[in-house]
Design a protein around this motif. Structure first.
Motif, PDB file in Angstrom:
ATOM      1  N   ARG A  28      15.622 -12.470 -25.690  1.00 24.87           N
ATOM      2  CA  ARG A  28      14.139 -12.362 -26.389  1.00 24.87           C
ATOM      3  C   ARG A  28      13.996 -10.688 -26.488  1.00 24.87           C
ATOM      4  N   ALA A  29      14.879  -9.689 -25.551  1.00 22.35           N
ATOM      5  CA  ALA A  29      14.594  -8.438 -25.938  1.00 22.35           C
ATOM      6  C   ALA A  29      15.191  -8.116 -27.464  1.00 22.35           C
ATOM      7  N   ALA A  30      16.328  -8.875 -27.716  1.00 18.08           N
ATOM      8  CA  ALA A  30      16.864  -8.431 -29.010  1.00 18.08           C
ATOM      9  C   ALA A  30      15.911  -8.839 -30.079  1.00 18.08           C
ATOM     10  N   ALA A  31      15.199  -9.882 -29.852  1.00 22.05           N
ATOM     11  CA  ALA A  31      14.212 -10.424 -31.015  1.00 22.05           C
ATOM     12  C   ALA A  31      12.957  -9.664 -31.151  1.00 22.05           C
ATOM     13  N   LEU A  32      12.921  -8.691 -30.200  1.00 23.51           N
ATOM     14  CA  LEU A  32      11.592  -7.826 -30.365  1.00 23.51           C
ATOM     15  C   LEU A  32      11.784  -6.622 -30.870  1.00 23.51           C
ATOM     16  N   PRO A  33      11.105  -6.297 -31.992  1.00 23.65           N
ATOM     17  CA  PRO A  33      11.429  -5.025 -32.588  1.00 23.65           C
ATOM     18  C   PRO A  33      10.999  -3.911 -31.832  1.00 23.65           C
ATOM     19  N   GLY A  34      12.020  -2.986 -32.075  1.00 26.97           N
ATOM     20  CA  GLY A  34      11.782  -1.624 -31.236  1.00 26.97           C
ATOM     21  C   GLY A  34      12.540  -1.743 -29.952  1.00 26.97           C
ATOM     22  N   VAL A  35      12.703  -2.838 -29.280  1.00 26.14           N
ATOM     23  CA  VAL A  35      13.357  -2.774 -27.960  1.00 26.14           C
ATOM     24  C   VAL A  35      14.549  -2.096 -27.650  1.00 26.14           C
ATOM     25  N   ARG A  36      15.399  -2.373 -28.694  1.00 24.90           N
ATOM     26  CA  ARG A  36      16.686  -1.740 -28.571  1.00 24.90           C
ATOM     27  C   ARG A  36      16.605   0.163 -28.763  1.00 24.90           C
ATOM     28  N   GLY A  37      15.760   0.401 -29.645  1.00 29.17           N
ATOM     29  CA  GLY A  37      15.525   1.743 -29.947  1.00 29.17           C
ATOM     30  C   GLY A  37      14.794   2.310 -28.464  1.00 29.17           C
ATOM     31  N   THR A  38      13.892   1.697 -28.140  1.00 27.77           N
ATOM     32  CA  THR A  38      13.104   2.306 -26.800  1.00 27.77           C
ATOM     33  C   THR A  38      14.325   2.346 -25.761  1.00 27.77           C
ATOM     34  N   GLU A  39      14.955   1.331 -25.722  1.00 24.23           N
ATOM     35  CA  GLU A  39      16.231   1.598 -24.562  1.00 24.23           C
ATOM     36  C   GLU A  39      17.036   2.953 -24.999  1.00 24.23           C
ATOM     37  N   ARG A  40      17.223   2.921 -26.004  1.00 27.11           N
ATOM     38  CA  ARG A  40      18.017   3.998 -26.394  1.00 27.11           C
ATOM     39  C   ARG A  40      17.357   5.332 -26.177  1.00 27.11           C
ATOM     40  N   SER A  41      16.138   5.371 -26.316  1.00 28.73           N
ATOM     41  CA  SER A  41      15.307   6.594 -26.225  1.00 28.73           C
ATOM     42  C   SER A  41      15.007   7.023 -24.705  1.00 28.73           C
ATOM     43  N   VAL A  42      14.988   5.988 -23.731  1.00 27.12           N
ATOM     44  CA  VAL A  42      15.010   6.102 -22.497  1.00 27.12           C
ATOM     45  C   VAL A  42      16.172   6.746 -21.891  1.00 27.12           C
ATOM     46  N   ALA A  43      17.456   5.970 -22.356  1.00 27.74           N
ATOM     47  CA  ALA A  43      18.686   6.371 -22.017  1.00 27.74           C
ATOM     48  C   ALA A  43      18.907   7.871 -22.552  1.00 27.74           C
ATOM     49  N   ARG A  44      18.335   8.148 -23.768  1.00 31.11           N
ATOM     50  CA  ARG A  44      18.613   9.465 -24.262  1.00 31.11           C
ATOM     51  C   ARG A  44      17.980  10.655 -23.436  1.00 31.11           C
ATOM     52  N   ARG A  45      16.793  10.351 -23.098  1.00 30.44           N
ATOM     53  CA  ARG A  45      16.053  11.216 -22.307  1.00 30.44           C
ATOM     54  C   ARG A  45      16.516  11.354 -21.165  1.00 30.44           C
ATOM     55  N   ALA A  46      17.035  10.458 -20.347  1.00 35.82           N
ATOM     56  CA  ALA A  46      17.708  10.715 -19.061  1.00 35.82           C
ATOM     57  C   ALA A  46      18.828  11.421 -19.007  1.00 35.82           C
TER      58      ALA A  46
END
Length: 219
Positions: A7-25
């Motif tokens: 489901r997460a992979a099917a949602l646009p922007g989910v992977r990008g959001t996870e990458r952004s959170v990880a990059r910020r951390a």
């Protein structure tokens, strides 16, 4: 891949959001290391970007300014301190108090630069940074109140008494990490005893908040 991942992979922007959170951390973790032994004014944004091996624009993208970056680092440190000190909610009240104080001291011992920043309030007189520091004090007061009285909803005199004790703990801990002549166990037991004195004083002024049995002196 399990269903939530599908489901997460099917949602646009989910992977990008996870990458952004990880990059910020990741940037916050880098900042904590950079400011571990340097003051706020000792590092420019160019210095930070160079030592972090990132483009300066990336830091501005996530934090808008050097101050925003520093504030995020402080908030991250605060969250870790509160989590470290205030765990053990399922323990008996007395054990929870001991754990809170021990956790607080362990955090200060192992994260000295972050602890100094939290307690000193950061950069000069910065209202937001001071509010973060005050939030730590409130969280510790609430944890102690839960352990001592079974509730964080306490009378003003109890709050002031516990806050005064917390401020004393800050001063003692700052001195201890600079001059670690006492063992952590000795300092913890001393602070537990001074807390007992604070709880007895609170009871004298506000009988509705009796000191718990372990804080009472033997007759």
């Amino acid at each position: 891949m399990n269903i939530p991942q599908q489901r997460a992979a099917a949602l646009p922007g989910v992977r990008g959001t996870e990458r952004s959170v990880a990059r910020r951390a990741e940037l916050i973790a880098i900042g904590r290391r950079l400011f571990a032994d340097r003051s706020y004014d000792a590092l420019s944004m160019d210095d930070i970007a160079k030592q972090a091996h990132v483009a300066k624009g990336l830091i501005y993208y996530y934090f808008r300014s050097k101050r925003g970056y520093y504030l995020a680092i402080i908030q991250d440190s605060v969250a870790e301190l509160v989590s470290f000190a205030a765990g053990g909610a399922g323990l008996p009240p007395v054990d929870r108090v001991h754990r809170t104080i021990d956790g607080y001291l362990r955090y200060a011992e192992n994260h000295q630069a972050a602890f100094r920043t939290i307690v000193s309030g950061g950069v000069g007189f910065d209202a937001e940074v001071h509010a973060v520091r005050d939030g730590v004090r409130d969280a510790i007061v609430a944890t102690i109140a839960e352990g001592a009285y079974g509730s964080g909803d306490i009378a003003p005199v109890a709050r002031v008494g516990l806050l005064a004790w917390v401020c004393g703990v800050e001063g003692a801990t700052l001195d201890w990490i600079d001059r670690p002549e006492l063992s952590r166990d000795t300092l913890r037991e001393y602070l537990v005893k001074t807390l007992g004195g604070a709880l007895r004083a609170i009871e004298e002024l506000e009988p509705a908040h009796p000191a718990p049995r372990p804080a009472r002196r033997e007759a």
